[in-house]
Design an enzyme around this catalytic site. Structure first.
Site, PDB file in Angstrom:
ATOM      1  N   SER B 229      31.592  65.393  59.185  1.00 44.39           N
ATOM      2  CA  SER B 229      30.477  66.331  59.073  1.00 44.39           C
ATOM      3  C   SER B 229      30.939  67.635  58.415  1.00 44.39           C
ATOM      4  CB  SER B 229      29.885  66.520  60.468  1.00 44.39           C
ATOM      5  OG  SER B 229      28.670  67.180  60.438  1.00 44.39           O
ATOM      6  N   ASP B 321      21.980  58.261  58.043  1.00 44.75           N
ATOM      7  CA  ASP B 321      22.388  59.576  58.536  1.00 44.75           C
ATOM      8  C   ASP B 321      21.212  60.545  58.394  1.00 44.75           C
ATOM      9  OD1 ASP B 321      23.570  62.044  59.047  1.00 44.75           O
ATOM     10  OD2 ASP B 321      25.419  61.540  57.977  1.00 44.75           O
ATOM     11  N   HIS B 356      24.976  59.340  61.788  1.00 41.04           N
ATOM     12  CA  HIS B 356      25.877  60.425  61.424  1.00 41.04           C
ATOM     13  C   HIS B 356      27.195  60.397  62.183  1.00 41.04           C
ATOM     14  CE1 HIS B 356      26.982  64.367  59.937  1.00 41.04           C
ATOM     15  NE2 HIS B 356      27.157  64.802  61.165  1.00 41.04           N
TER      16      HIS B 356
END
Lengths: 424, 415
Positions: B229, B321, B356
């Site tokens: 991320s 995601d 994600h």
């Protein structure tokens, strides 16, 4: 691909039960490189134990202890578990040592390293190391100290609602309280009581009563998490003789199945009361190393039937495990005698015997190091070195094979879903 | 008197035997569950339960017909009635997660505590292999933890970065150390420096790299960076532009290269803040943030110039995601590298239906969770339920293989 990478050694599973196998793999070595894989353990008694094998990497730069040949060391050949069962005290250690874990709530920690070269490998720093844990107690097993009704021992209870079958676990004439095998049995789903029936050094003087063992058996049977119809006995050496005595003579308790390691049907409790201790040391032979051989004492006892348990009275299945190189006790001869007697009264189907070639007296759980002769406290502080017998490799094979067979035997007779009545 | 009759007979068969191997495993090891002595062809439910450090309960279950040995391929999800938006993350990685595996008669989906329990066993799942050393690092003002594999030799290094939630998250670094990498977990958002003086600059990451590089047990020329991320943004920034950080390879999970070139961490966060209006809230009151960085700009000053990369790059993205446009970013990065002629350095692992939070194997999947970002508190949707187990398993082993293959190690990972 670039060279000069660091070798890496891995063990899987890295945390295992003592009776589980593991695989040891070394990678990133140069091709066809001579290396030594070594295991090391620092015991509760503060001794150093090690095992090692000499290997040659393949052209991928790999050494697989599971698949490759050891060219020598403390073991040779293709031996996936050689790093454990061939362990012995490092050069310079005290004599007559035996490796037995006292604290079963912690693992046996083994360091496994790889070194460059064969001869003189110890002089160098290891190329890589891994640490593996070997456990006697599975997660969730409860350990409870027992001191009830005069009975001293430790109870191990598997996780879950139960009820579980039970096992009374007894060691031999060395005395003391040894928990590791009972802990392993509980890890396999049995409520197991490790029983202490005398302290080390009390072999000749202990005041043993039949009732003590019946009380111990009852403690297991009466436990809320035990199925009272499924309680068996596992005894080694003198424990074996007690097991057979209970199965033959007790009116109060009925073991569902018995396992005797080091077949011994001398009537331990009777003999003790009438003579001066279990072992008539005057009849002991010593070998060229001054190690005591006691098997002939057992042979002499066999000649007088009043010394023996009347095994024909036994009504439950019995498994006899013996080593053909047992120097401590004539287990094979006793197994022969038991077999003959059971056969004579039509009870041969109850009996199973397994005799292991070149195995000694102390047939322990898998991968325990083999001890051909160790210190033994006979009386007070009087110690001798007792010869147990066995050659390391066949003895270790016997340990692994017998354990698996013992577990299947108990599973068959204690965990069966058919009711006891259906068996007869 | 004879002992009281206590044998329990059930439809399933008395004295069931349940076993799990390994009973103490690393979290990325598969386990095998065996049930014996059930009566033939009867229905059972195998159920896994654990209580997390924060007191929340998690469970998973699978329905089976007996007389077969089987493996459980369920997944852990929060028990109904639990606090919504939970995420299972281990903070104290020096002790195992304890899971109870139980057998119930019949096929059930809920209300397990009210059912008759037939058998259960306990297993431990560890993030740390025996002998792995955990060393807190405060040198150079860092808030970090170093995990070293056992042994006295040298190991390749990994600098491990998590995302916008901050904190010092150790479990992945501990797991890498269990596989032979010296791994440094770094807190770069809620660290001491930030508390004292504000958001960190490039020097903080370069210091972390140096600490690894100069450690006597780390191979200075074999250091990689792994970011998830927001950690991806940092990783790409350092890999592309830093004069100090020389990576052997980089792994970026669920992230993007979109960032103000030459900007600091503060500038990157400000870019998100500036675009915050593009986030929207769905019917379930979950915040979807993926649009913040969309569309992927064509303007070169707004994305890390991956065409300059000289080390290998692995991108791991979930096509569902909802938090970052990681899939679109990966496509754009590929295009950039094709144009620059260094696309041979790129590997993209793209998973349909993955979200994600691509975590180490067998971690419970969290479709959405409470997320406390620096400065805000909100719920973020993080992706669709999917073949999580397989995905995780391949992810960590692919990462290891990637690290191994790119001159950190040569290692053939079986299984």
């Amino acid at each position: 691909m670039l060279r000069a990478l660091a070798p890496i050694i891995s063990v899987a599973p890295v945390r295992a039960m003592m009776d589980e196998r593991f695989s040891v793999l070394v990678e990133n070595l140069p091709p066809a490189a001579p290396v030594t894989v070594q295991s090391h353990h620092y015991s509760d008694d503060q001794d150093d134990w090690e095992a090692y094998g000499h290997y040659i990497s393949d052209h991928n730069g790999t050494v697989s202890v599971s698949k490759h040949l050891s060219f020598g060391g403390t073991y040779s050949g293709v031996e996936p578990m050689g790093l454990l069962w061939s362990m012995c005290p490092v050069p310079g250690s005290r004599m007559g040592l035996r490796l037995r874990k006292k604290d079963v709530c912690t693992p046996l920690v083994v360091n496994i390293s790889v070194y460059s070269g064969h001869d003189g490998f110890r002089d160098k720093k290891p190329l890589a190391s891994a640490i593996t844990e070997r456990w006697y107690m599975a997660p969730g097993v409860k350990r409870i100290e027992v001191n009830e009704n005069g009975v001293r021992g430790t109870l191990f209870i598997p996780p879950g609602p139960g009820p579980f079958p039970g096992i009374l676990d007894m060691w031999g004439g060395g005395g003391g309280l040894h928990e590791y095998r009972a802990a392993l049995l509980a890890s396999h789903g049995y409520t197991a009581l490790a029983l202490e029936y005398f302290k080390p050094g009390e072999l000749q003087t202990a005041n043993l009563k039949f009732q003590y063992f019946e009380n111990a058996f009852r403690i297991i049977q009466d436990h809320p998490k035990v199925n009272p119809d499924s309680v068996g006995i596992l005894g080694l050496s003198l424990g074996s003789s007690i097991a057979l005595g209970l199965a033959a003579y007790s009116n109060i308790i009925k073991p569902r199945a018995c396992v005797c390691i080091g077949a011994n049907h001398t009537n331990g409790l009777e003999v003790h009361e009438s003579k001066d201790g279990f072992i008539n040391l005057e009849q002991a032979i010593v070998d060229e190393n001054n190690h005591h051989i006691w098997r002939n004492i057992g042979l002499a006892m066999m000649r007088d039937p009043s010394n023996l348990v009347d095994v024909q009275r036994i009504n439950c299945p019995v498994l006899l495990v013996s080593g053909q190189d047992d120097q401590n006790w004539p287990s094979v001869e006793m197994a022969d005698d038991i077999t003959q007697k059971m056969h004579d009264v039509g009870k041969a189907h109850q009996l199973t015997r397994i005799d292991y070639p070149d195995a000694g007296h102390l047939i322990e759980p898998p991968f325990s190091p083999h001890f051909r002769a160790t210190n033994f406290m006979v009386k007070d502080k009087y110690k001798v070195i007792v010869l147990w017998g066995g050659q390391t490799k066949p003895h270790s094979d016997a340990q692994e094979d017998s354990w698996r067979k013992i577990l299947v035997f108990f599973q068959q007779h204690l965990y069966s879903i058919t009711s006891p009545k259906a068996k007869l | 008197p004879p002992p009281p009759a206590r044998t329990r007979s059930t439809d399933v068969g008395s004295l069931l035997k349940l076993s799990v191997q390994p009973s103490r495993g690393l979290v990325d090891e598969k386990w095998k569950i065996v049930l014996q002595n059930a009566t033939p062809s009867c229905s059972v439910t195998l159920h896994a339960h654990c209580t997390c450090e924060d007191g929340h309960n998690w469970e998973a279950f699978g329905h089976y017909t007996s007389d077969a040995t089987g493996t459980v391929d369920g997944f852990l999800r929060p028990v109904p009635g639990s606090k919504p938006g939970l995420r299972m993350r281990k903070t104290n990685i020096q002790v195992p997660t304890v899971v109870t595996i139980s057998v119930y008669q019949g096929h059930h989906n809920m209300g397990f505590t009210d059912r008759v329990l037939l058998a259960s066993v306990v297993v431990e799942r560890w993030y740390m292999a025996p002998g792995v050393r955990r060393i807190p690092i405060t040198e150079g003002g860092l808030t970090a933890t170093l995990f070293l594999p056992p042994g006295s030799g040298q190991f390749p290094g990994i600098l491990d970065l998590w995302g916008g939630g901050g904190k010092l998250v150790e479990y992945r670094a501990a797991l890498f150390a269990s596989h032979g990498f010296a791994s440094l977990a770094l807190d770069y958002l809620t660290c001491k420096v930030t508390t004292d003086t504000g958001l960190v600059d490039d020097e903080y990451f370069e210091t972390a790299y140096r600490v690894l590089q100069q450690h006597p047990q780390v191979m200075g020329s074999r250091i990689a960076m792994l970011g998830l991320s927001l950690g991806t943004s940092i990783t790409l920034k350092m890999a592309t532009y830093s004069d100090v950080i020389k990576l052997r390879c980089a792994v970026c999970i669920s992230g993007s290269h979109v960032q103000p070139v030459g900007g600091s961490l503060k500038d990157i966060l400000e870019l998100f803040e500036k675009n915050h209006k593009k986030a929207y809230v769905n019917e379930e009151k979950q915040v979807i943030m993926r649009n913040l960085l969309l569309p992927i700009p064509s303007e070169p000053s707004l994305k890390a110039d991956v065409g300059r990369l000289q080390c290998s790059l692995l991108l791991v993205v979930g096509e569902d995601d909802q938090n970052w446009p990681s899939y679109e970013s990966a496509l754009d990065m590929k295009e950039m590298m094709e144009k620059a002629g260094n696309v041979h350095l790129l590997t993209v692992l793209s998973y349909p239906n993955a979200g994600h939070l691509i975590e180490p194997p067998y971690s419970p999947h969290t479709r959405y969770s409470n997320f406390v970002s620096v400065g805000r508190r909100e719920k973020i949707t993080v992706g669709v339920l999917c073949i999580w187990v397989c995905l995780h398993y391949s992810m960590i082993h692919v990462s290891s293989l990637f690290f191994h293959g790119h001159s950190l190690h040569i290692r053939c990972l079986s299984n």
